[in-house]
Scaffold this active site. Structure first.
Site, mmCIF file in Angstrom:
data_model
loop_
_atom_site.group_PDB
_atom_site.id
_atom_site.type_symbol
_atom_site.label_atom_id
_atom_site.label_comp_id
_atom_site.label_asym_id
_atom_site.label_seq_id
_atom_site.Cartn_x
_atom_site.Cartn_y
_atom_site.Cartn_z
ATOM 1 N N HIS A 3 0.831 -1.209 0.000
ATOM 2 C CA HIS A 3 0.000 0.000 0.000
ATOM 3 C C HIS A 3 0.862 1.253 0.000
ATOM 4 O O HIS A 3 1.921 1.287 0.635
ATOM 5 C CB HIS A 3 -0.898 0.028 1.245
ATOM 6 C CG HIS A 3 -2.043 -0.924 1.192
ATOM 7 N ND1 HIS A 3 -3.176 -0.687 0.448
ATOM 8 C CD2 HIS A 3 -2.235 -2.126 1.798
ATOM 9 C CE1 HIS A 3 -4.015 -1.697 0.593
ATOM 10 N NE2 HIS A 3 -3.469 -2.577 1.398
ATOM 11 N N THR A 51 0.138 -4.124 -6.928
ATOM 12 C CA THR A 51 -0.465 -3.690 -8.190
ATOM 13 C C THR A 51 0.636 -3.278 -9.164
ATOM 14 O O THR A 51 1.270 -2.246 -8.975
ATOM 15 C CB THR A 51 -1.424 -2.500 -7.952
ATOM 16 O OG1 THR A 51 -2.402 -2.895 -6.982
ATOM 17 C CG2 THR A 51 -2.122 -2.106 -9.235
ATOM 18 N N GLU A 105 -6.336 -0.538 -6.017
ATOM 19 C CA GLU A 105 -7.327 0.274 -5.321
ATOM 20 C C GLU A 105 -6.965 1.747 -5.507
ATOM 21 O O GLU A 105 -5.791 2.120 -5.444
ATOM 22 C CB GLU A 105 -7.348 -0.056 -3.826
ATOM 23 C CG GLU A 105 -7.771 -1.477 -3.526
ATOM 24 C CD GLU A 105 -7.485 -1.872 -2.076
ATOM 25 O OE1 GLU A 105 -8.323 -2.598 -1.515
ATOM 26 O OE2 GLU A 105 -6.456 -1.457 -1.528
ATOM 27 N N ALA A 126 -11.223 -11.688 -13.564
ATOM 28 C CA ALA A 126 -9.849 -11.808 -13.087
ATOM 29 C C ALA A 126 -9.580 -13.199 -12.530
ATOM 30 O O ALA A 126 -8.451 -13.705 -12.612
ATOM 31 C CB ALA A 126 -9.559 -10.745 -12.030
ATOM 32 N N LYS A 130 -17.347 2.491 0.047
ATOM 33 C CA LYS A 130 -15.920 2.736 -0.188
ATOM 34 C C LYS A 130 -15.634 3.321 -1.561
ATOM 35 O O LYS A 130 -14.547 3.855 -1.790
ATOM 36 C CB LYS A 130 -15.144 1.423 -0.020
ATOM 37 C CG LYS A 130 -15.067 0.930 1.400
ATOM 38 C CD LYS A 130 -14.152 -0.267 1.538
ATOM 39 C CE LYS A 130 -14.763 -1.521 0.977
ATOM 40 N NZ LYS A 130 -13.956 -2.728 1.300
#
Length: 332
Positions: A39, A75, A108, A178, A256
């Site tokens: 992240h 990612t 994200e 996916a 979210k």
């Protein structure tokens, strides 16, 4: 493929040195693997953390001896060029042979928009992931790779230092497209627990089998990894209260959607009662109850359980789970 029992190093909750210490304890307590998310920003601003996964994996590899180490997930499509990820994991694969796994996903917005990147729709995110995986695998197995894709390109690129066998590549997914891709091109599949049972039995696993079948494989040819959300403590109140820190996981996709600021995500999560925060977790003081609820995922066919605990005292969790739950699971 045998059952593996792993530990989720919560990069959103702890700093890099603490996570290394926890991983060493996990190895001592008999866990088989450690996985970390990558992240840029955590779910919470106050007390949140976001150590970079790539240098951390190198550091924890040097401090441990047998743990499998991987990302769940990274990612490779926005903050990184896929070739950078191919190079980094080739190096990790040389440093720690047969101990490194690259887990990837479509990402994200919380992690990407802060860098001035525009967040595309799901169709483009999936297309980017598919193309990135193709390029990474080419760079791991070929020399002088010239690649002219829709999103990424290389011109006679070579990864000069790479292991004899490519690093296993897993794809994390929560939707059928996916998941089918994972079945077709990946060595493993990553998802998370605590969702509706029919999502796994009627959507994800059939899609995975469909993708695998297109190249003559079955689910037994893949490592099926699931992050198990568990809160275990002899103190029932403590086991419940620990889940509050991760209340964001209980927010609906609609709540979210479009939230790209950790402060706003934290505000939304803090509005939830603790009972709602706990809804994604197996919360119990009874090790047999944990085993009974975990076994449902084994019965579905998952082969690699990575346990994510929400509390602040991770070493306490690792000792308790290592003593009371892991032996019961291995005895099944």
């Amino acid at each position: 493929m045998g059952i593996r029992l792993g530990y989720k190093a919560s990069a959103e909750q702890f700093g890099p040195n603490d996570l290394i210490r926890f991983s060493v304890t996990a190895e001592e307590q008999g866990f088989d693997s450690v996985f970390i998310s990558d992240h840029l920003q955590p779910w919470r601003h106050d007390g949140g953390h976001a150590p970079a996964a790539l240098p951390w994996l190198g550091a924890v590899g040097a401090r441990t001896e047998r743990l499998l180490l991987g990302t769940s997930v990274l990612t490779p499509t926005f903050r990184y060029h896929p070739a950078v990820i191919a190079q980094a994991f080739a190096t990790l694969g040389l440093l720690y042979p047969e101990r490194v796994i690259l887990g990837v996903g479509s990402g994200e917005s919380l992690n990407e928009v802060a860098l001035g990147l525009e967040w595309p729709d799901g169709k483009e995110r999936f297309a980017r992931l598919k193309e990135a995986v193709t390029l990474i695998k080419k760079l791991w197995t070929e020399d002088r790779v010239t690649f002219d894709g829709t999103f990424y390109s290389t011109d006679k690129a070579t990864i000069y230092d790479k292991p004899t066998q490519p690093v296993p590549l897993y794809i994390g997914a929560s939707g059928p497209a996916a998941t089918r891709l994972a079945g077709r091109v990946a060595d493993g599949f990553i998802t998370t627990s605590g969702k509706a049972p029919e999502l796994y039995s009627e959507t994800l696993l059939p899609a995975l089998a469909e993708g695998a079948g297109k190249i003559g494989r079955t689910l037994s040819d893949l490592d099926l990894l699931i992050e198990m959300k568990v809160s275990f403590d002899p103190d029932a109140d403590r086991a419940l209260a620990d889940t509050a820190n991760w209340a964001a996981l209980a927010l609906s996709p609609e709540q979210k959607s479009g939230v790209e600021d950790p402060i706003e995500m934290q505000r939304l999560a803090d509005e939830l009662p603790v009972e709602k925060a706990a809804s994604r977790w197996i919360v119990s003081t009874d090790p047999d109850e944990h085993v009974e609820k975990i076994r449902r995922y084994l019965d579905l066919g998952f082969t690699h359980l990575v346990f994510h605990a929400p509390g602040e005292d991770q070493e306490r969790f690792l000792r308790l789970y290592g003593e009371h739950v892991l032996p019961r699971l291995r005895a099944l």
